[in-house]
Design a protein around this motif. Sequence first.
Motif, mmCIF file in Angstrom:
data_model
loop_
_atom_site.group_PDB
_atom_site.id
_atom_site.type_symbol
_atom_site.label_atom_id
_atom_site.label_comp_id
_atom_site.label_asym_id
_atom_site.label_seq_id
_atom_site.Cartn_x
_atom_site.Cartn_y
_atom_site.Cartn_z
ATOM 1 N N GLY A 115 41.932 -21.036 -11.663
ATOM 2 C CA GLY A 115 43.195 -21.368 -11.024
ATOM 3 C C GLY A 115 43.487 -20.612 -9.749
ATOM 4 O O GLY A 115 44.450 -20.942 -9.052
ATOM 5 N N MET A 116 42.675 -19.612 -9.411
ATOM 6 C CA MET A 116 42.918 -18.865 -8.178
ATOM 7 C C MET A 116 42.441 -19.635 -6.946
ATOM 8 O O MET A 116 43.101 -19.652 -5.914
ATOM 9 C CB MET A 116 42.215 -17.507 -8.233
ATOM 10 N N GLU A 117 41.270 -20.268 -7.063
ATOM 11 C CA GLU A 117 40.695 -20.972 -5.923
ATOM 12 C C GLU A 117 40.403 -22.430 -6.236
ATOM 13 O O GLU A 117 39.698 -23.101 -5.485
ATOM 14 C CB GLU A 117 39.403 -20.266 -5.484
ATOM 15 N N ASP A 118 40.920 -22.920 -7.357
ATOM 16 C CA ASP A 118 40.720 -24.314 -7.739
ATOM 17 C C ASP A 118 41.960 -24.792 -8.493
ATOM 18 O O ASP A 118 42.942 -24.046 -8.621
ATOM 19 C CB ASP A 118 39.460 -24.459 -8.613
ATOM 20 N N ASP A 119 41.904 -26.007 -8.968
ATOM 21 C CA ASP A 119 43.054 -26.586 -9.665
ATOM 22 C C ASP A 119 42.961 -26.424 -11.175
ATOM 23 O O ASP A 119 43.763 -27.025 -11.909
ATOM 24 C CB ASP A 119 43.175 -28.079 -9.327
ATOM 25 N N ALA A 120 42.033 -25.622 -11.655
ATOM 26 C CA ALA A 120 41.898 -25.411 -13.096
ATOM 27 C C ALA A 120 43.117 -24.655 -13.623
ATOM 28 O O ALA A 120 43.680 -23.803 -12.924
ATOM 29 C CB ALA A 120 40.628 -24.617 -13.396
ATOM 30 N N PRO A 121 43.548 -24.944 -14.833
ATOM 31 C CA PRO A 121 44.676 -24.194 -15.400
ATOM 32 C C PRO A 121 44.280 -22.743 -15.638
ATOM 33 O O PRO A 121 43.186 -22.478 -16.143
ATOM 34 C CB PRO A 121 44.968 -24.921 -16.721
ATOM 35 N N PRO A 122 45.118 -21.794 -15.277
ATOM 36 C CA PRO A 122 44.762 -20.380 -15.488
ATOM 37 C C PRO A 122 44.784 -20.026 -16.968
ATOM 38 O O PRO A 122 45.516 -20.631 -17.757
ATOM 39 C CB PRO A 122 45.858 -19.626 -14.727
ATOM 40 N N ARG A 149 52.360 -20.038 -3.302
ATOM 41 C CA ARG A 149 53.152 -20.172 -4.530
ATOM 42 C C ARG A 149 52.251 -20.219 -5.764
ATOM 43 O O ARG A 149 52.564 -19.611 -6.796
ATOM 44 C CB ARG A 149 54.016 -21.431 -4.448
ATOM 45 N N ARG A 150 51.144 -20.935 -5.668
ATOM 46 C CA ARG A 150 50.223 -21.013 -6.815
ATOM 47 C C ARG A 150 49.634 -19.654 -7.139
ATOM 48 O O ARG A 150 49.530 -19.266 -8.310
ATOM 49 C CB ARG A 150 49.107 -22.028 -6.514
ATOM 50 N N LEU A 151 49.263 -18.908 -6.121
ATOM 51 C CA LEU A 151 48.683 -17.588 -6.345
ATOM 52 C C LEU A 151 49.706 -16.633 -6.956
ATOM 53 O O LEU A 151 49.368 -15.835 -7.833
ATOM 54 C CB LEU A 151 48.144 -17.020 -5.034
ATOM 55 N N VAL A 152 50.957 -16.699 -6.487
ATOM 56 C CA VAL A 152 51.998 -15.838 -7.047
ATOM 57 C C VAL A 152 52.210 -16.154 -8.519
ATOM 58 O O VAL A 152 52.327 -15.247 -9.357
ATOM 59 C CB VAL A 152 53.310 -15.986 -6.256
ATOM 60 N N ARG A 153 52.261 -17.446 -8.871
ATOM 61 C CA ARG A 153 52.436 -17.826 -10.277
ATOM 62 C C ARG A 153 51.291 -17.296 -11.132
ATOM 63 O O ARG A 153 51.503 -16.748 -12.219
ATOM 64 C CB ARG A 153 52.524 -19.349 -10.406
ATOM 65 N N THR A 154 50.074 -17.443 -10.638
ATOM 66 C CA THR A 154 48.911 -16.984 -11.394
ATOM 67 C C THR A 154 48.906 -15.471 -11.521
ATOM 68 O O THR A 154 48.626 -14.918 -12.592
ATOM 69 C CB THR A 154 47.611 -17.462 -10.712
ATOM 70 N N LEU A 155 49.251 -14.792 -10.438
ATOM 71 C CA LEU A 155 49.281 -13.335 -10.453
ATOM 72 C C LEU A 155 50.273 -12.821 -11.491
ATOM 73 O O LEU A 155 49.960 -11.939 -12.296
ATOM 74 C CB LEU A 155 49.643 -12.820 -9.062
ATOM 75 N N ARG A 156 51.469 -13.376 -11.484
ATOM 76 C CA ARG A 156 52.490 -12.896 -12.419
ATOM 77 C C ARG A 156 52.133 -13.249 -13.867
ATOM 78 O O ARG A 156 52.432 -12.484 -14.782
ATOM 79 C CB ARG A 156 53.850 -13.457 -12.022
ATOM 80 N N LEU A 157 51.484 -14.390 -14.074
ATOM 81 C CA LEU A 157 51.017 -14.740 -15.416
ATOM 82 C C LEU A 157 50.009 -13.709 -15.912
ATOM 83 O O LEU A 157 50.054 -13.278 -17.069
ATOM 84 C CB LEU A 157 50.400 -16.140 -15.387
#
Length: 257
Positions: free
Chosen positions: A58-65, A176-184
């Motif tokens: 999910g960091m560099e693709d659309d896969a779910p983290p 925004r996607r990176l922030v969501r993944t980071l906080r998760l």
Amino acid sequence: MIPRGNPAAPALLCTLDRGGDGAPLYLVPSAGLTPLSLVRLARAISPRRPVHAFAYAGMEDDAPPHRTLPEMATAYVAELLGGRAQGPYLLGGHCFGGLVALEIALQLEARGEAVACLVVLDAIAPLLADADPGPIGPDRDSRPSAGLEEHVRRALDGIVARTESHYPLLPAEISRRLVRTLRLHVEAGLAYRARRLHAPTHVLRTRECHDAVLAGWAAIAAGGLSRHEVPGDTFSMLQPPHVEAVGRCLGAALQEE
């Protein structure tokens, strides 16, 4: 690219440095970062050896983290064992990545695979799954572990702030996607509870990394613990001029195993 175990899944394991001799080292970057953050370190390791790194889904693709550290490690172990990699395994991680590398090592040991050692760089030690939580009461902060958990959260919040400071340079949707993944990932790190590791553990730490967040490694490292002080801080240790000294220290630690 090392072959992946599941052809349908995005590849999570990449090669940072093919040169050198000896067993390869498998690294995990810190939360919110990619394997590219470890390229300078991989090339600075002396003596030189092959170095690979895991990426976060999910960091560099659309896969779910992945939502938990065990989920992350399970995916990495599957890809590692599904390729041509052979043990004993040398594993390492930077900051949050040290916790993920620990869980990879624990899962490999649970499968009967040999782990030569774990090396963590400025990584906060997680709480043990069987640690005494202290007296149960209405005030959760009365638990002995509460102070450590709060210190860990503050340390992780600081890492998040510094990592997020680079994201505004990216397109808004990616940021925004990176922030969501980071906080998760940070929440996953706070929820994680470790088991004791039979392999030797090396802790490379900068002066910025507080003793309170390192002390737990002694309880986890059933196979022995070595501490090494390196220059810089959690971020600058991966950059010139400090990365050369960190690479030499890391290389020396790996030669001990």
